[in-house]
Design a protein around this motif. Structure first.
Motif, PDB file in Angstrom:
ATOM      1  N   GLY A 229       0.822  -1.189   0.000  1.00 36.07           N
ATOM      2  CA  GLY A 229       0.000   0.000   0.000  1.00 36.07           C
ATOM      3  C   GLY A 229       0.864   1.251   0.000  1.00 36.07           C
ATOM      4  N   TYR A 230       0.292   2.365  -0.423  1.00 36.33           N
ATOM      5  CA  TYR A 230       1.060   3.616  -0.427  1.00 36.33           C
ATOM      6  C   TYR A 230       0.104   4.800  -0.409  1.00 36.33           C
ATOM      7  N   ILE A 231       0.560   5.904   0.147  1.00 33.12           N
ATOM      8  CA  ILE A 231      -0.204   7.144   0.072  1.00 33.12           C
ATOM      9  C   ILE A 231       0.197   7.878  -1.200  1.00 33.12           C
ATOM     10  N   GLY A 232      -0.715   8.675  -1.741  1.00 32.39           N
ATOM     11  CA  GLY A 232      -0.462   9.368  -3.001  1.00 32.39           C
ATOM     12  C   GLY A 232       0.844  10.144  -3.045  1.00 32.39           C
ATOM     13  N   PRO A 233       1.162  10.965  -2.004  1.00 36.42           N
ATOM     14  CA  PRO A 233       2.406  11.737  -2.045  1.00 36.42           C
ATOM     15  C   PRO A 233       3.668  10.899  -2.147  1.00 36.42           C
ATOM     16  N   ALA A 234       3.588   9.625  -1.815  1.00 31.77           N
ATOM     17  CA  ALA A 234       4.770   8.773  -1.894  1.00 31.77           C
ATOM     18  C   ALA A 234       5.270   8.621  -3.328  1.00 31.77           C
TER      19      ALA A 234
ATOM     20  N   PRO B 155      10.165  19.062   3.952  1.00 30.63           N
ATOM     21  CA  PRO B 155       9.332  20.138   4.495  1.00 30.63           C
ATOM     22  C   PRO B 155       8.191  20.491   3.546  1.00 30.63           C
ATOM     23  N   TYR B 156       7.320  21.356   4.010  1.00 31.55           N
ATOM     24  CA  TYR B 156       6.264  21.917   3.174  1.00 31.55           C
ATOM     25  C   TYR B 156       6.720  23.246   2.594  1.00 31.55           C
ATOM     26  N   SER B 157       6.140  23.621   1.473  1.00 27.58           N
ATOM     27  CA  SER B 157       6.403  24.914   0.834  1.00 27.58           C
ATOM     28  C   SER B 157       5.105  25.691   0.671  1.00 27.58           C
ATOM     29  N   LEU B 158       5.238  26.987   0.600  1.00 25.87           N
ATOM     30  CA  LEU B 158       4.108  27.863   0.287  1.00 25.87           C
ATOM     31  C   LEU B 158       4.001  27.982  -1.222  1.00 25.87           C
ATOM     32  N   VAL B 159       2.811  27.875  -1.774  1.00 23.20           N
ATOM     33  CA  VAL B 159       2.599  28.095  -3.199  1.00 23.20           C
ATOM     34  C   VAL B 159       1.648  29.281  -3.341  1.00 23.20           C
ATOM     35  N   ILE B 160       2.058  30.269  -4.133  1.00 22.16           N
ATOM     36  CA  ILE B 160       1.287  31.508  -4.280  1.00 22.16           C
ATOM     37  C   ILE B 160       1.169  31.840  -5.762  1.00 22.16           C
ATOM     38  N   PRO B 161       0.153  32.613  -6.122  1.00 18.99           N
ATOM     39  CA  PRO B 161       0.016  33.002  -7.530  1.00 18.99           C
ATOM     40  C   PRO B 161       1.128  33.971  -7.936  1.00 18.99           C
TER      41      PRO B 161
ATOM     42  N   PRO C 188       3.745  19.847  -0.321  1.00 19.10           N
ATOM     43  CA  PRO C 188       5.086  19.299  -0.109  1.00 19.10           C
ATOM     44  C   PRO C 188       6.115  20.007  -0.992  1.00 19.10           C
ATOM     45  N   GLN C 189       7.307  20.170  -0.462  1.00 19.15           N
ATOM     46  CA  GLN C 189       8.365  20.863  -1.187  1.00 19.15           C
ATOM     47  C   GLN C 189       8.664  20.217  -2.540  1.00 19.15           C
ATOM     48  N   SER C 190       8.482  18.899  -2.629  1.00 19.12           N
ATOM     49  CA  SER C 190       8.774  18.195  -3.872  1.00 19.12           C
ATOM     50  C   SER C 190       7.911  18.676  -5.027  1.00 19.12           C
TER      51      SER C 190
END
Length: 297
Positions: free
Chosen positions: A96-101, A165-171, A244-246
């Protein structure tokens, strides 16, 4: 029937001579004759007609001669398959796996695993973390790639696989586009595109706690379960998002990714499986993942 009995029968049936069959089997003739008679008694039928001058097959013997080679080949294949399964070379492995993997080294690991163990039937299922943990405990999955966040896995084995880490995504053109990293406190008053709570309740609550720590409650104007949908909606000007930063490594039009600073959660993925798991296919896959860890913990 025993394998040895079938081999004895086949030698006599092909040679139609007990002496030559005994030489072929590297045994003396009397024990061979005794074994054939015992075999006939156990089956309840005569396989050979014997006299002082010749040996011939009965109708039952002809029938068994037709089937014996394939029976012996099947037994040999079964023995090989058992040995391969014991070494993880064959069998079925459900993961099994989660989508972000899929944005990690997992696809590369799966490809290498299939190359190394082509006879293993690999079954892949995308599932939420909680569902995977339950499936592993029930034996419906052999292992799972999950994001553990205050989950109780004391009854399972787990090994670190990925951390980012997580990243911010902005327009594009947003006020936060200029400058360096963005502090969490600077997001107060912004409209958010955010994952719904029912998708990942623990992670959702953690982010809400982070926002509260910095003195604000985010205004979520649109929910989106998938990270790619969050990016697309941000590009459409619906709001800002956290992904996610990726995700920043992909080509996305109309958005800018920024580093976040502050007390933020991390994406941490583990592979989980039953304690004292003796299934070699699981062990082989876990060892492969450990050998490819991109981050040192």
């Amino acid at each position: 029937m025993e394998t040895r009995q079938l081999k004895y029968f086949l030698a006599v049936a092909e040679e139609l001579h007990f002496g030559r069959a005994a030489n072929r089997l590297h045994i003396s003739q009397p024990p061979l004759s005794q074994q054939i008679m015992k075999f006939e008694d156990e089956l309840g039928v005569k396989l050979f007609q014997r006299n002082k001058r010749s040996v011939s097959l009965t109708a039952a013997g002809v029938s068994l001669l037709r089937d014996a080679p394939s029976i012996l080949q099947a037994i040999e294949r079964a023995e090989i398959n058992l040995l391969d399964a014991a070494g993880g070379q064959r069998g079925q492995f459900s993961l099994g796996y989660i989508g972000p993997a899929l944005d990690t080294l997992l696809p590369e690991c799966i490809r290498e695993y299939k190359e190394n163990y082509p006879a293993v039937r690999l079954s892949l299922r995308e599932m939420f973390t909680g569902d995977q943990l339950e499936a592993v405990r029930k034996g419906e999955l052999d292992a799972g790639i999950v994001r553990l966040f205050r989950h109780d896995v004391s009854d399972l084995e787990s090994a670190a696989f990925h951390r980012e880490p997580y990243s911010l995504v902005i327009p594009e053109g947003h006020r936060l586009c200029s400058g360096g990293p963005v502090a969490i406190s600077e997001l107060a008053g912004e409209k958010f595109v955010f994952s719904p709570r029912d998708a990942q309740p623990r992670l959702y609550d953690e982010w809400m706690s982070v926002f509260s720590h910095y003195g604000f409650v985010p205004e979520v104007t649109q929910e989106a379960a998938r990270k790619s949908a969050i990016v697309a909606l941000v590009a459409a000007g619906i709001g800002i998002g956290i992904v996610p930063q990726s995700m920043a490594g992909r080509k996305h039009k109309g958005v800018v990714f920024k580093e976040l600073t502050g007390n933020c959660p991390y994406i941490e993925m583990q592979i989980v499986y039953k304690k004292r798991e003796e299934f070699p296919a699981v062990r082989n896959f876990v060892n492969l993942l450990k050998g490819k860890l991109a981050v040192n913990f």
